[in-house]
Design a protein around this motif. Structure first.
Motif, PDB file in Angstrom:
ATOM      1  N   ARG A  84       0.876  -1.185   0.000  1.00  0.00           N
ATOM      2  CA  ARG A  84       0.000   0.000   0.000  1.00  0.00           C
ATOM      3  C   ARG A  84       0.907   1.227   0.000  1.00  0.00           C
ATOM      4  NH1 ARG A  84      -2.192   1.549   6.076  1.00  0.00           N
ATOM      5  NH2 ARG A  84      -0.116   1.696   6.954  1.00  0.00           N
ATOM      6  N   SER A  87       3.033   4.937   4.693  1.00  0.00           N
ATOM      7  CA  SER A  87       2.507   5.883   5.674  1.00  0.00           C
ATOM      8  C   SER A  87       3.384   7.125   5.695  1.00  0.00           C
ATOM      9  CB  SER A  87       2.490   5.232   7.049  1.00  0.00           C
ATOM     10  OG  SER A  87       2.386   6.213   8.059  1.00  0.00           O
ATOM     11  N   LEU A  90       4.743   6.936   9.706  1.00  0.00           N
ATOM     12  CA  LEU A  90       5.474   5.753  10.180  1.00  0.00           C
ATOM     13  C   LEU A  90       6.685   5.449   9.299  1.00  0.00           C
ATOM     14  CD1 LEU A  90       5.329   3.182  12.092  1.00  0.00           C
ATOM     15  CD2 LEU A  90       4.219   2.047  10.157  1.00  0.00           C
ATOM     16  N   VAL A 173      -2.606  -4.665   7.614  1.00  0.00           N
ATOM     17  CA  VAL A 173      -1.458  -3.781   7.830  1.00  0.00           C
ATOM     18  C   VAL A 173      -0.387  -4.511   8.651  1.00  0.00           C
ATOM     19  CG1 VAL A 173      -0.691  -1.653   8.968  1.00  0.00           C
ATOM     20  CG2 VAL A 173      -2.810  -1.661   7.621  1.00  0.00           C
ATOM     21  N   THR A 236      -3.765   6.455   9.060  1.00  0.00           N
ATOM     22  CA  THR A 236      -2.859   6.045  10.141  1.00  0.00           C
ATOM     23  C   THR A 236      -3.626   5.751  11.427  1.00  0.00           C
ATOM     24  OG1 THR A 236      -0.793   7.029   9.350  1.00  0.00           O
ATOM     25  CG2 THR A 236      -1.101   6.990  11.722  1.00  0.00           C
ATOM     26  N   SER A 239      -5.286   2.482  10.950  1.00  0.00           N
ATOM     27  CA  SER A 239      -4.351   1.353  10.827  1.00  0.00           C
ATOM     28  C   SER A 239      -3.802   0.954  12.187  1.00  0.00           C
ATOM     29  CB  SER A 239      -3.168   1.734   9.936  1.00  0.00           C
ATOM     30  OG  SER A 239      -3.589   2.121   8.657  1.00  0.00           O
ATOM     31  N   ALA A 240      -3.401   1.977  12.945  1.00  0.00           N
ATOM     32  CA  ALA A 240      -2.609   1.732  14.152  1.00  0.00           C
ATOM     33  C   ALA A 240      -3.457   1.712  15.415  1.00  0.00           C
ATOM     34  CB  ALA A 240      -1.536   2.820  14.282  1.00  0.00           C
ATOM     35  N   PHE A 287       2.571  -5.569  20.261  1.00  0.00           N
ATOM     36  CA  PHE A 287       3.395  -5.386  19.063  1.00  0.00           C
ATOM     37  C   PHE A 287       4.702  -6.156  19.293  1.00  0.00           C
ATOM     38  CE2 PHE A 287       3.047  -2.133  15.625  1.00  0.00           C
ATOM     39  CZ  PHE A 287       4.127  -2.549  14.881  1.00  0.00           C
TER      40      PHE A 287
HETATM   41  C1  OVM Z   1       0.416   4.019   9.773  1.00  0.00           C
HETATM   42  C2  OVM Z   1       0.643   2.950  10.791  1.00  0.00           C
HETATM   43  C3  OVM Z   1       0.161   1.696  10.564  1.00  0.00           C
HETATM   44  C4  OVM Z   1       0.370   0.691  11.479  1.00  0.00           C
HETATM   45  C5  OVM Z   1       1.038   0.941  12.645  1.00  0.00           C
HETATM   46  C6  OVM Z   1       1.506   2.199  12.860  1.00  0.00           C
HETATM   47  C7  OVM Z   1       2.441   1.419  14.876  1.00  0.00           C
HETATM   48  C8  OVM Z   1       1.307   3.208  11.949  1.00  0.00           C
HETATM   49  O1  OVM Z   1      -0.310   3.769   8.807  1.00  0.00           O
HETATM   50  O2  OVM Z   1       0.945   5.102   9.902  1.00  0.00           O
HETATM   51  O3  OVM Z   1       2.171   2.480  14.003  1.00  0.00           O
END
Ligand code: OVM
Length: 406
Positions: A84, A87, A90, A173, A236, A239-240, A287
């Protein structure tokens, strides 16, 4: 296939962090990895790995040398196409990173999320009251999933319909940070509708006017970021922000179910909830691993890391390193667990960690005020993912406190 080890002073290992039996119980494997030395070469993937607290911390504290813009998963964005669009917070380095991080940090600041507390507490109280009334329920589905989907989903400003896509998207993700294995592929097979819904709700007109998403678009109005970037930062948040908190709540309830004497401590003093959550994050981190890539030849931990080297960073192992933590494998809510790296550390340290703590504290407090004991009914069912560890089902029976503590 094995990748030849180009480092004379680094032991090779056939350790596979993504094998199902490793994901089921990674800790004995992490111990062996730490015992190999400060570094290991993972011959199956052709990457260096660190699993001790000290090296993990050093790597995460030097973002100029150990960068994120080559991707924080196994795939190297300099040589492979990301699944994808990367980010913009990230998977970036300074100075680009600072501009987006600043906006997200403000939207997720203690002052900003403090305004959500009362609403979150009401949602938690309502859910937990109803579940305690039922007595037996699936803690993973009925509480650990339900709470963030409702509370965080409302806070972002999402529409009510379609939220069933949130967890599958996060699952994509987080699988995507690992190898393109069967786990990733089978998740991607049903990706279409999920990705479409996520893209739709990252647009301004899909979001409420007063949520965290709207605040990101307001930052674009103010000229701090582009409007398209605001949408990327909503992505973001989505996702996170879901699977991570869902699994952290799962791991918390599971740990308390397995350690009733620790539950007794929290129940007797619900004000310990925040401290207890830190210990959950240390003891059973959500994580487990991500990657950095060296930008130049660099000495660390007794070797010279070559430029352009992918490095696997096992934060969940650092959190169990006996070099850092006395009695590291003991779940003890009275210990000083701060300094764990479940949220990473350094400039990329979790931007949502205060939100995660708020959600965790509120759910644990709501339980501690109402629940005498938590019994796990059979083995909880694990959710297998390449990067994050949690549960998909956890049948429990709770007994209510005779007089609820308020
Ligand atoms: C993001 C993103 C996605 C997954 C985890 C994350 C742990 C950031 O899309 O920025 O941080």
């Amino acid at each position: 296939m094995t990748h030849e080890n180009p480092y004379r002073d680094v032991p090779s290992s056939d350790f596979d962090p993504y094998a199902t039996e490793v994901l089921a119980d990674p800790y004995p494997h992490y111990e062996r990895l730490r015992e190999l030395g400060p570094w290991a070469w993972l011959e199956r993937y052709g990457v260096l790995a660190v699993a001790r607290h000290d090296e993990v911390q050093r790597i995460l504290s030097q973002p100029d040398v150990f960068c994120s813009s080559a991707g924080v998963g196994l795939a190297n964005f300099h040589t492979e196409k990301p699944w994808r669009k990367p980010s913009i917070i990230l998977e970036t380095d300074p100075p680009d990173h600072g501009r987006t991080r600043k906006v997200v940090a403000r939207v997720l600041s203690p002052a900003s999320i403090g305004r959500l507390r009362a609403t979150f507490e009401e949602v938690a109280a309502r859910m937990v009251d109803e579940l305690v009334e039922r007595g037996s329920f699936d803690a993973a589905k009925d509480l650990c999933e339900a709470f963030p989907i409702k509370a965080f989903g409302d806070a972002v400003g999402l529409p009510a319909a379609g939220r069933q896509h949130l967890l599958p998207y996060g699952d994509m993700v987080f699988n995507g940070f690992g190898p393109i294995n069967e786990r990733f592929r089978s998740r991607m097979e049903s990706a279409g509708e999920t990705v479409d819904w996520i893209a739709k709700v990252c647009q301004r007109d899909a979001l409420t006017k007063d949520g965290l998403g709207a605040q990101l678009f307001a930052a674009a109005d103010a000229g701090e970021i582009e409007h398209e970037e605001a949408g990327m930062l909503v992505r973001t948040l989505l996702s996170a922000g879901l699977d991570t908190t869902v699994f952290t709540l799962c791991n918390a309830i599971q740990s308390f179910g397995r350690h009733p004497e620790q539950w007794a401590l929290l129940r007797e003093d619900p004000s310990m909830a925040r401290q207890a959550l830190e210990e959950v994050l240390r003891y059973d981190s959500t994580f487990h691993s991500f990657y950095r890539t060296s930008t130049r030849d660099v000495e660390l931990g007794g070797i010279t890391v070559k430029a352009g080297q992918k490095i696997a960073v096992f934060i969940a192992s650092a959190n169990r390193d006996p070099r850092r933590w006395p009695d590291a494998d003991r779940f003890d809510v009275t210990r000083r667990a701060t300094g764990h790296m479940a949220f990473g550390t350094g400039i990329h340290g979790c931007a949502g960690q205060m939100m995660a703590r708020l959600e965790g504290e509120i759910v644990l407090t709501a339980l501690a005020r109402r629940v005498e004991s938590i019994r796990l009914d059979g083995q909880p069912v694990q959710h297998f993912n390449n990067t994050v560890r949690g549960l998909k089902s956890m049948p429990v029976t709770v007994t209510p406190l005779s007089v609820a503590v308020h």
